[in-house]
Design a protein around this motif. Sequence first.
Motif, PDB file in Angstrom:
ATOM      1  N   SER A  38       9.444  29.805 -61.903  1.00 52.21           N
ATOM      2  CA  SER A  38       8.409  29.559 -60.879  1.00 52.21           C
ATOM      3  C   SER A  38       8.826  30.164 -59.543  1.00 52.21           C
ATOM      4  O   SER A  38       8.039  30.870 -58.891  1.00 52.21           O
ATOM      5  CB  SER A  38       8.204  28.050 -60.687  1.00 52.21           C
ATOM      6  OG  SER A  38       7.716  27.463 -61.849  1.00 52.21           O
ATOM      7  N   LEU A  39      10.069  29.882 -59.149  1.00 50.68           N
ATOM      8  CA  LEU A  39      10.550  30.310 -57.831  1.00 50.68           C
ATOM      9  C   LEU A  39      10.543  31.824 -57.697  1.00 50.68           C
ATOM     10  O   LEU A  39       9.948  32.378 -56.751  1.00 50.68           O
ATOM     11  CB  LEU A  39      11.964  29.756 -57.620  1.00 50.68           C
ATOM     12  CG  LEU A  39      12.695  30.179 -56.339  1.00 50.68           C
ATOM     13  CD1 LEU A  39      11.992  29.609 -55.123  1.00 50.68           C
ATOM     14  CD2 LEU A  39      14.140  29.709 -56.386  1.00 50.68           C
ATOM     15  N   THR A  42       7.143  33.753 -57.869  1.00 49.97           N
ATOM     16  CA  THR A  42       6.444  33.679 -56.575  1.00 49.97           C
ATOM     17  C   THR A  42       7.074  34.635 -55.572  1.00 49.97           C
ATOM     18  O   THR A  42       6.360  35.363 -54.863  1.00 49.97           O
ATOM     19  CB  THR A  42       6.510  32.241 -56.014  1.00 49.97           C
ATOM     20  OG1 THR A  42       5.970  31.354 -56.976  1.00 49.97           O
ATOM     21  CG2 THR A  42       5.743  32.127 -54.709  1.00 49.97           C
ATOM     22  N   ILE A  43       8.405  34.650 -55.512  1.00 49.47           N
ATOM     23  CA  ILE A  43       9.078  35.494 -54.525  1.00 49.47           C
ATOM     24  C   ILE A  43       8.832  36.975 -54.810  1.00 49.47           C
ATOM     25  O   ILE A  43       8.550  37.756 -53.894  1.00 49.47           O
ATOM     26  CB  ILE A  43      10.581  35.164 -54.481  1.00 49.47           C
ATOM     27  CG1 ILE A  43      10.776  33.817 -53.777  1.00 49.47           C
ATOM     28  CG2 ILE A  43      11.384  36.247 -53.776  1.00 49.47           C
ATOM     29  CD1 ILE A  43      12.190  33.307 -53.755  1.00 49.47           C
ATOM     30  N   ILE A  46       5.175  37.788 -53.846  1.00 49.35           N
ATOM     31  CA  ILE A  46       4.907  37.862 -52.409  1.00 49.35           C
ATOM     32  C   ILE A  46       5.578  39.088 -51.792  1.00 49.35           C
ATOM     33  O   ILE A  46       5.094  39.640 -50.798  1.00 49.35           O
ATOM     34  CB  ILE A  46       5.321  36.560 -51.680  1.00 49.35           C
ATOM     35  CG1 ILE A  46       4.651  36.481 -50.310  1.00 49.35           C
ATOM     36  CG2 ILE A  46       6.823  36.437 -51.528  1.00 49.35           C
ATOM     37  CD1 ILE A  46       4.898  35.193 -49.569  1.00 49.35           C
TER      38      ILE A  46
ATOM     39  N   TYR B  57       8.479  32.204 -48.804  1.00 53.26           N
ATOM     40  CA  TYR B  57       7.428  31.537 -49.555  1.00 53.26           C
ATOM     41  C   TYR B  57       6.076  31.786 -48.888  1.00 53.26           C
ATOM     42  O   TYR B  57       5.984  31.847 -47.661  1.00 53.26           O
ATOM     43  CB  TYR B  57       7.677  30.026 -49.618  1.00 53.26           C
ATOM     44  CG  TYR B  57       9.072  29.639 -50.046  1.00 53.26           C
ATOM     45  CD1 TYR B  57       9.822  28.756 -49.287  1.00 53.26           C
ATOM     46  CD2 TYR B  57       9.640  30.159 -51.202  1.00 53.26           C
ATOM     47  CE1 TYR B  57      11.098  28.391 -49.672  1.00 53.26           C
ATOM     48  CE2 TYR B  57      10.914  29.802 -51.579  1.00 53.26           C
ATOM     49  CZ  TYR B  57      11.635  28.924 -50.820  1.00 53.26           C
ATOM     50  OH  TYR B  57      12.894  28.575 -51.196  1.00 53.26           O
ATOM     51  N   VAL B 199       4.240  25.206 -53.216  1.00 53.10           N
ATOM     52  CA  VAL B 199       3.480  26.442 -53.309  1.00 53.10           C
ATOM     53  C   VAL B 199       4.080  27.420 -54.334  1.00 53.10           C
ATOM     54  O   VAL B 199       3.382  28.294 -54.847  1.00 53.10           O
ATOM     55  CB  VAL B 199       3.376  27.078 -51.897  1.00 53.10           C
ATOM     56  CG1 VAL B 199       4.719  27.642 -51.443  1.00 53.10           C
ATOM     57  CG2 VAL B 199       2.311  28.124 -51.838  1.00 53.10           C
ATOM     58  N   ILE B 200       5.363  27.242 -54.665  1.00 47.59           N
ATOM     59  CA  ILE B 200       5.969  28.176 -55.625  1.00 47.59           C
ATOM     60  C   ILE B 200       5.601  27.828 -57.067  1.00 47.59           C
ATOM     61  O   ILE B 200       5.759  28.639 -57.962  1.00 47.59           O
ATOM     62  CB  ILE B 200       7.517  28.220 -55.507  1.00 47.59           C
ATOM     63  CG1 ILE B 200       8.163  26.911 -55.995  1.00 47.59           C
ATOM     64  CG2 ILE B 200       7.957  28.556 -54.102  1.00 47.59           C
ATOM     65  CD1 ILE B 200       9.615  27.063 -56.370  1.00 47.59           C
ATOM     66  N   TYR B 201       5.129  26.606 -57.269  1.00 50.51           N
ATOM     67  CA  TYR B 201       4.763  26.188 -58.628  1.00 50.51           C
ATOM     68  C   TYR B 201       3.294  26.442 -58.866  1.00 50.51           C
ATOM     69  O   TYR B 201       2.501  26.576 -57.938  1.00 50.51           O
ATOM     70  CB  TYR B 201       5.061  24.691 -58.846  1.00 50.51           C
ATOM     71  CG  TYR B 201       6.493  24.305 -58.578  1.00 50.51           C
ATOM     72  CD1 TYR B 201       6.827  23.526 -57.478  1.00 50.51           C
ATOM     73  CD2 TYR B 201       7.519  24.731 -59.428  1.00 50.51           C
ATOM     74  CE1 TYR B 201       8.146  23.177 -57.232  1.00 50.51           C
ATOM     75  CE2 TYR B 201       8.839  24.382 -59.173  1.00 50.51           C
ATOM     76  CZ  TYR B 201       9.133  23.611 -58.080  1.00 50.51           C
ATOM     77  OH  TYR B 201      10.447  23.269 -57.825  1.00 50.51           O
TER      78      TYR B 201
END
Lengths: 267, 264
Positions: A38-39, A42-43, A46, B57, B199-201
């Motif tokens: 998940s982490l 997302t990184i 972005i 993030y 927000v990352i999940y």
Amino acid sequence: MKLFFEMVRAYFKMTFQFRSFFMVSFIIDPIVILINISLFTTIYTINNATTLLSYTLAQMIWYFAAVNFVWMFIFNHTDARISNGILSGDIAMYLVQPISLLKRELAQTLSDRFCSIIFEFIPCLIIFSCIFFPDFMSVFSSLKFIFLVILAFNMLFLLNFIIGMTSFFIKSNLSLQALRGILISFTAGAFIPLEFFPDWLQNIFRLLPFQYLFYWPVQFFLNKEITQNNLFFLKVICIEFGWIVALYVFTVLYWKAAIKRFCSVGG
Amino acid sequence: MNICIDLIRLFFLQAKIKFSRSIMYRTDFFLGIFISLCFSSLAPLFQYLLFVKTKGYPGWSYFEVILFQGVLLFWFGLRDTLFGGIRPLINDLVWKGELDRILVKPYPAIGILLSSGFNYYGLGSIIAGITIMFYATLKLQITYSVINILNFLLFIFFGLILYMAVTVIYCTVIVIIVFAGRTGEIFDKLLRFAEFPVVIYSGIIRFTMLTFIPFAIWVNFPTSALLGKLPVTAYLSLLFCLIFFGLSIGFWNLKMRKYKSAGG
């Protein structure tokens, strides 16, 4: 030598009784990989990048899984056992046995790690691969990883034995164990890849031996470009071997000083 | 209500005794706090390093993430100070068969356990967390309104209720399995979901963290409250905290009816 292997066998039988203790990793470690998926997804999204600090998304996720795998190969309680042995008085019995304390501790650590490899490493590798397939791995990178991690095992064992011997002087070395844990976490890349630290700090870390415990074995596991060069692999082996020899010589000399200070407490 | 007041008094009495005992060994006391602070700082430091080398993030600026780390450290310190001693206590009591003497006391056993959790190791993290929060506030140049602060305290309070629920479940599991082994590790790894902004999940993980098992209440919502970005739906998590706490007490009571003393 025969006595040593008999001790490994005996400790393995004892540790085997607690195999469920190792198998808890099936539950614990996939949680970490889920958080990392998940982490880092997302990184990377972005940042609109396919690589960050020379790691692809798969390599970054697997970095932390590989650190866990290295722990499964090299983790040991030698420093705590020696300190507890001093405080309880048990170590007096170990010293009169026909095997040195170093070999005894090595036998016990080897048996723990054999169990860990069978009940933690192999199943977790299969489970992790089902969750997020490591497309970067190759047979050669895996073999190089295994070879380096065996050397890393020796390094950490000797390091912990040296810390264990401090208990001959200070009895309880709990704070030293904690400091060792923090130091290794930071400087060995066990906490986060070394590339995340500022350049000046990375230069300091590269002078220390701890990077050969985690960082470089993990780099070979991830099959990074630099690790595909066989000459570089030989260079890493030679440096690691050099550190092992240096630590062993220090251990022998330190032992001669420590045993003169031996004073068993308790019993 | 009287029982709650008595248990709070019991907590302060035990805290005073433990603190007095610990401060007798000053070097060990301060070293313990320092080492605990170092270990607690790993999670915030990890996120800081991640943020510095990447774009961080979505929806979070640099100093907002610093504020998040401050609240995270503060939370670690608070929960360790109030409840950090419970796990080793229950592990020891059950293994040695000494839980029985807690059961015969004139207060609910789980209440006595929850009030025995004081651990001075968390004090360093509380101080560090407050310092970082103060620093981030200065850099963000925001002034907290009374509503922001009240919301922050409200979510911290309910976060403690949720953490008590998790601790009650842990105690119940230990009573069932007797030997703790690596059970604490399982709980610690599950709680790690709360260390990052929600927000990352995505999908079911995010939904669960915001509702049924609202881990977001520990750090996410208090930070959002300070920043004035608290969604209205966050208040729903307060209800789920109470429900979760009620269920955990029900689970404990159910197990206590079938309790058989072990060890000894």
